[in-house]
Scaffold this active site. Structure first.
Site, PDB file in Angstrom:
ATOM      1  N   TRP A 166       0.870  -1.180   0.000  1.00 26.43           N
ATOM      2  CA  TRP A 166       0.000   0.000   0.000  1.00 26.43           C
ATOM      3  C   TRP A 166       0.906   1.228   0.000  1.00 26.43           C
ATOM      4  O   TRP A 166       1.873   1.290   0.773  1.00 26.43           O
ATOM      5  CB  TRP A 166      -0.911   0.056   1.242  1.00 26.43           C
ATOM      6  CG  TRP A 166      -1.643   1.369   1.271  1.00 26.43           C
ATOM      7  CD1 TRP A 166      -2.682   1.737   0.464  1.00 26.43           C
ATOM      8  CD2 TRP A 166      -1.330   2.522   2.064  1.00 26.43           C
ATOM      9  NE1 TRP A 166      -3.031   3.044   0.712  1.00 26.43           N
ATOM     10  CE2 TRP A 166      -2.230   3.546   1.690  1.00 26.43           C
ATOM     11  CE3 TRP A 166      -0.368   2.791   3.055  1.00 26.43           C
ATOM     12  CZ2 TRP A 166      -2.209   4.820   2.270  1.00 26.43           C
ATOM     13  CZ3 TRP A 166      -0.337   4.057   3.636  1.00 26.43           C
ATOM     14  CH2 TRP A 166      -1.257   5.054   3.251  1.00 26.43           C
ATOM     15  N   GLU A 174      -2.967  -2.929  -2.608  1.00 23.88           N
ATOM     16  CA  GLU A 174      -4.129  -2.355  -1.902  1.00 23.88           C
ATOM     17  C   GLU A 174      -4.471  -0.952  -2.413  1.00 23.88           C
ATOM     18  O   GLU A 174      -3.648  -0.048  -2.399  1.00 23.88           O
ATOM     19  CB  GLU A 174      -3.815  -2.287  -0.395  1.00 23.88           C
ATOM     20  CG  GLU A 174      -4.939  -1.664   0.431  1.00 23.88           C
ATOM     21  CD  GLU A 174      -4.603  -1.570   1.915  1.00 23.88           C
ATOM     22  OE1 GLU A 174      -3.450  -1.888   2.313  1.00 23.88           O
ATOM     23  OE2 GLU A 174      -5.491  -1.161   2.684  1.00 23.88           O
ATOM     24  N   LYS A 203      -7.037   2.632  -2.583  1.00 19.72           N
ATOM     25  CA  LYS A 203      -7.701   3.547  -1.661  1.00 19.72           C
ATOM     26  C   LYS A 203      -8.436   4.616  -2.460  1.00 19.72           C
ATOM     27  O   LYS A 203      -8.023   4.948  -3.572  1.00 19.72           O
ATOM     28  CB  LYS A 203      -6.643   4.185  -0.741  1.00 19.72           C
ATOM     29  CG  LYS A 203      -7.212   4.918   0.453  1.00 19.72           C
ATOM     30  CD  LYS A 203      -6.118   5.164   1.488  1.00 19.72           C
ATOM     31  CE  LYS A 203      -6.680   5.938   2.668  1.00 19.72           C
ATOM     32  NZ  LYS A 203      -5.732   5.999   3.784  1.00 19.72           N
ATOM     33  N   ASP A 254      -9.653  -3.244   1.406  1.00 21.99           N
ATOM     34  CA  ASP A 254      -9.790  -2.634   2.730  1.00 21.99           C
ATOM     35  C   ASP A 254     -11.154  -1.946   2.709  1.00 21.99           C
ATOM     36  O   ASP A 254     -11.376  -1.020   1.925  1.00 21.99           O
ATOM     37  CB  ASP A 254      -8.650  -1.621   2.938  1.00 21.99           C
ATOM     38  CG  ASP A 254      -8.685  -0.957   4.296  1.00 21.99           C
ATOM     39  OD1 ASP A 254      -9.783  -0.553   4.733  1.00 21.99           O
ATOM     40  OD2 ASP A 254      -7.620  -0.805   4.927  1.00 21.99           O
ATOM     41  N   HIS A 302     -11.782   1.801   2.426  1.00 24.54           N
ATOM     42  CA  HIS A 302     -11.180   2.523   1.303  1.00 24.54           C
ATOM     43  C   HIS A 302     -12.110   2.732   0.129  1.00 24.54           C
ATOM     44  O   HIS A 302     -11.666   2.869  -1.007  1.00 24.54           O
ATOM     45  CB  HIS A 302      -9.930   1.769   0.819  1.00 24.54           C
ATOM     46  CG  HIS A 302      -8.785   1.879   1.763  1.00 24.54           C
ATOM     47  ND1 HIS A 302      -7.520   1.434   1.465  1.00 24.54           N
ATOM     48  CD2 HIS A 302      -8.706   2.398   3.008  1.00 24.54           C
ATOM     49  CE1 HIS A 302      -6.712   1.662   2.483  1.00 24.54           C
ATOM     50  NE2 HIS A 302      -7.414   2.246   3.441  1.00 24.54           N
ATOM     51  N   HIS A 361      -8.593  -6.361   4.331  1.00 22.24           N
ATOM     52  CA  HIS A 361      -8.250  -5.537   5.486  1.00 22.24           C
ATOM     53  C   HIS A 361      -9.592  -5.184   6.108  1.00 22.24           C
ATOM     54  O   HIS A 361     -10.263  -4.250   5.655  1.00 22.24           O
ATOM     55  CB  HIS A 361      -7.504  -4.259   5.076  1.00 22.24           C
ATOM     56  CG  HIS A 361      -6.025  -4.440   5.014  1.00 22.24           C
ATOM     57  ND1 HIS A 361      -5.144  -3.399   4.836  1.00 22.24           N
ATOM     58  CD2 HIS A 361      -5.265  -5.559   5.152  1.00 22.24           C
ATOM     59  CE1 HIS A 361      -3.913  -3.866   4.851  1.00 22.24           C
ATOM     60  NE2 HIS A 361      -3.949  -5.176   5.029  1.00 22.24           N
ATOM     61  N   ASP A 378     -12.664   8.755   8.282  1.00 21.31           N
ATOM     62  CA  ASP A 378     -11.635   7.865   8.800  1.00 21.31           C
ATOM     63  C   ASP A 378     -11.913   6.431   8.370  1.00 21.31           C
ATOM     64  O   ASP A 378     -13.056   5.994   8.366  1.00 21.31           O
ATOM     65  CB  ASP A 378     -11.578   7.928  10.328  1.00 21.31           C
ATOM     66  CG  ASP A 378     -10.543   6.963  10.873  1.00 21.31           C
ATOM     67  OD1 ASP A 378      -9.365   7.099  10.475  1.00 21.31           O
ATOM     68  OD2 ASP A 378     -10.898   6.062  11.646  1.00 21.31           O
ATOM     69  N   ASP A 394     -10.210   3.705   9.751  1.00 19.14           N
ATOM     70  CA  ASP A 394      -9.484   2.764  10.596  1.00 19.14           C
ATOM     71  C   ASP A 394      -9.998   2.618  12.024  1.00 19.14           C
ATOM     72  O   ASP A 394      -9.207   2.525  12.963  1.00 19.14           O
ATOM     73  CB  ASP A 394      -8.001   3.169  10.636  1.00 19.14           C
ATOM     74  CG  ASP A 394      -7.400   3.227   9.249  1.00 19.14           C
ATOM     75  OD1 ASP A 394      -7.330   2.174   8.613  1.00 19.14           O
ATOM     76  OD2 ASP A 394      -7.022   4.323   8.799  1.00 19.14           O
ATOM     77  N   ASP A 399      -7.258  -4.260   9.879  1.00 17.49           N
ATOM     78  CA  ASP A 399      -6.487  -3.020   9.734  1.00 17.49           C
ATOM     79  C   ASP A 399      -7.217  -1.865  10.401  1.00 17.49           C
ATOM     80  O   ASP A 399      -8.135  -1.291   9.813  1.00 17.49           O
ATOM     81  CB  ASP A 399      -6.247  -2.720   8.242  1.00 17.49           C
ATOM     82  CG  ASP A 399      -5.388  -1.474   8.057  1.00 17.49           C
ATOM     83  OD1 ASP A 399      -4.810  -0.997   9.052  1.00 17.49           O
ATOM     84  OD2 ASP A 399      -5.300  -0.975   6.921  1.00 17.49           O
TER      85      ASP A 399
HETATM   86  C1  RNT Z   1      -3.820   2.800   4.721  1.00 14.99           C
HETATM   87  C2  RNT Z   1      -3.933   1.348   4.407  1.00 14.99           C
HETATM   88  C3  RNT Z   1      -2.823   0.486   4.909  1.00 14.99           C
HETATM   89  C4  RNT Z   1      -2.351   0.888   6.300  1.00 14.99           C
HETATM   90  C5  RNT Z   1      -1.338  -0.028   6.911  1.00 14.99           C
HETATM   91  C6  RNT Z   1      -0.732   0.532   8.146  1.00 14.99           C
HETATM   92  O1  RNT Z   1      -4.925   3.512   4.368  1.00 14.99           O
HETATM   93  O2  RNT Z   1      -5.154   0.854   4.875  1.00 14.99           O
HETATM   94  O3  RNT Z   1      -3.177  -0.842   4.843  1.00 14.99           O
HETATM   95  O4  RNT Z   1      -3.435   1.021   7.174  1.00 14.99           O
HETATM   96  O5  RNT Z   1      -0.404  -0.363   5.984  1.00 14.99           O
HETATM   97 ZN    ZN Z   2      -5.497  -1.289   4.807  1.00 11.88          ZN
END
Ligand code: RNT
Ligand code: ZN
Length: 425
Positions: free
Chosen positions: A192, A233, A235, A266, A269, A293, A301, A303, A333
């Site tokens: 990523w 990955e 985003k 993820d 994302h 993820h 946000d 995460d 994640d």
């Molecule tokens: C960031 C990505 C990635 C990170 C990690 C720490 O937006 O999700 O995967 O969270 O690599």
């Molecule tokens: Zn991620």
């Protein structure tokens, strides 16, 4: 309540849950058995707010990702991080792996830049993983570094920076493959990068051409599949990359399909109204394996700590319905520094497991039969009925079988760990 009485209660509740599920044609024992295919890869970075061990006071910097909060007890050394992960392992049923970032090596007070990392810096982790019967996963760290400050790494027009990051990622693949070889268990190396721009760019095309070229250079070296699985990955946007992210979903999906790589989804994302669960049955037509993820997006946000919500339920259902558990690598994640970090791990991991167990406790064949016969009311009713079936009793029993605390009992364990370990750091 004493332990024996509690055990009896859990067993009794399970027997009754078993009957209840049986009445709609679901075998709870078989669902628990299938949980063997649900291995969760724990992200090491919740333990220390994505700091890593390059310097004693390392902190997450830039890259469009942020940790907020200053709850006491963060892991500051490798020993503390291992202690935390071992604690998490003792509070979660089922198999776990550990997902490391390149900044978590054992650099022994030496300044080792990202283009210098070697297997020796991770040998301690490999040995630890072996002792703990855990597989490992890996990630290049293309952020928290001066060469990432301009916002571009593998897609940078600055050839010095681009070469530096290529070297870093190449070394990560080499390290990951060696981890996989020593553990005899393939390591997913997930790429990523934060590359993107705050304001509307004119030249998106060149950055994407450069990223493609960099990836081709990185993947030129072949490693055996049984040791290394490469993943990319995407985003949608990040903080400071609101207007464009070079590694978008279309970019990486195209790259992964064309080059037989894993694609990492993820679920933080994507646009909030997009469902990652809905993407799975499409993508699995074109790639061999996926990496997840699992996270919880909240407004901007991506995460937050995972909870048992509709989004992760659909992800798990779609994987189970596609009979694709063996083609999906499940990672977590998220990073939240505003609460007990061990609690964040355990609650999030349990929520992800619960989503898979819930999906396994579905009478998919019956639902499909209704669907094919056009009986949409019956399908809807059964889906609703399943939401109030006693799946919690099945998960409790799964915990009991695995000798980990049942339900609220893990809260006390974490409070004790906080008092005895975390607050003393
Ligand atoms: C960031 C990505 C990635 C990170 C990690 C720490 O937006 O999700 O995967 O969270 O690599
Ligand atoms: Zn991620």
């Amino acid at each position: 309540m004493n332990i024996m009485a509690k055990k009896e209660l859990v067993e009794k509740a399970y027997q009754s849950a078993k009957e209840s599920y049986k009445s709609i044609g679901i075998d709870t024992d078989a669902a628990i058995e299938k949980m063997k295919d649900v291995t969760i890869s724990l992200h090491c970075w919740q333990a220390d707010d994505v700091g890593g061990f390059e310097t004693p006071d390392a902190e997450l910097g830039g890259g469009g990702i942020q940790v907020t909060g200053n709850y006491p007890g963060k892991a500051r050394t490798i020993a503390q991080l291992r202690q935390d992960i071992e604690k998490v392992k003792s509070l979660v049923p089922g198999k776990l792996r550990l997902n490391l970032h390149a900044i978590y090596g054992d650099f022994r007070n030496e300044r080792v830049d990202r283009d210098q990392i070697e297997v020796k810096h991770f040998q301690g982790w490999i040995d630890w993983a072996k002792q703990n019967g855990m597989g490992l996963d890996f990630n290049p760290t293309c952020f928290s570094h001066p060469y990432a400050d301009e916002g571009f790494t593998l897609s940078s027009k600055n050839e010095k920076y681009r070469k530096f990051w290529i070297e870093h990622v190449k070394r990560c693949r080499k390290i990951a493959a060696e981890m996989g070889r020593q553990l005899n268990n393939p390591v997913v190396n997930n790429i990523w990068i934060p590359d993107g721009s705050k304001d509307t760019p004119v030249d998106r095309y060149t950055h994407r051409t450069i990223l493609k070229k960099s990836l081709d250079e990185i993947f030129a070296e072949q490693y055996p599949k049984q040791y290394l699985k490469d993943s990319v990955e995407s985003k949608l946007f990040g903080i400071g990359s609101e207007s464009m992210v070079v590694g978008s979903h279309e970019f990486y999906l195209g790259y992964a399909i064309q080059n037989k790589k894993l694609i990492c989804l993820d679920n933080g994302h994507f646009h909030p109204t997009e469902q990652v669960g809905d993407k799975i049955s499409s993508i699995l037509q074109f790639v061999d394996e996926l990496l997840l993820h699992i996270t919880r997006g909240v407004r901007w946000d991506s995460d937050h700590v995972v909870i048992f919500n509709d989004e992760i339920q659909l992800i798990a259902q779609e994987i189970v319905r596609a009979k694709a558990l063996k083609r999906v690598n499940i990672g977590l994640d998220y990073f939240d520094a505003s609460l007990n970090r061990i609690g964040a791990y355990v609650t999030g991991t349990r929520a992800a497991q619960l989503a898979f167990l819930f999906a396994l406790l579905e009478t998919t064949e019956q639902l499909k039969a209704y669907e094919e016969a056009g009986k949409n009311f019956e399908r809807l009713a059964l889906l609703e009925i399943m939401k109030t079936k006693p799946f919690g009793a099945v998960y409790d029993f799964y915990c009991l079988m695995n000798n980990v605390p049942v339900a609220e009992d893990y809260i006390e364990e974490i409070k004790l760990y906080e008092k005895n370990v975390l607050l003393k750091r």
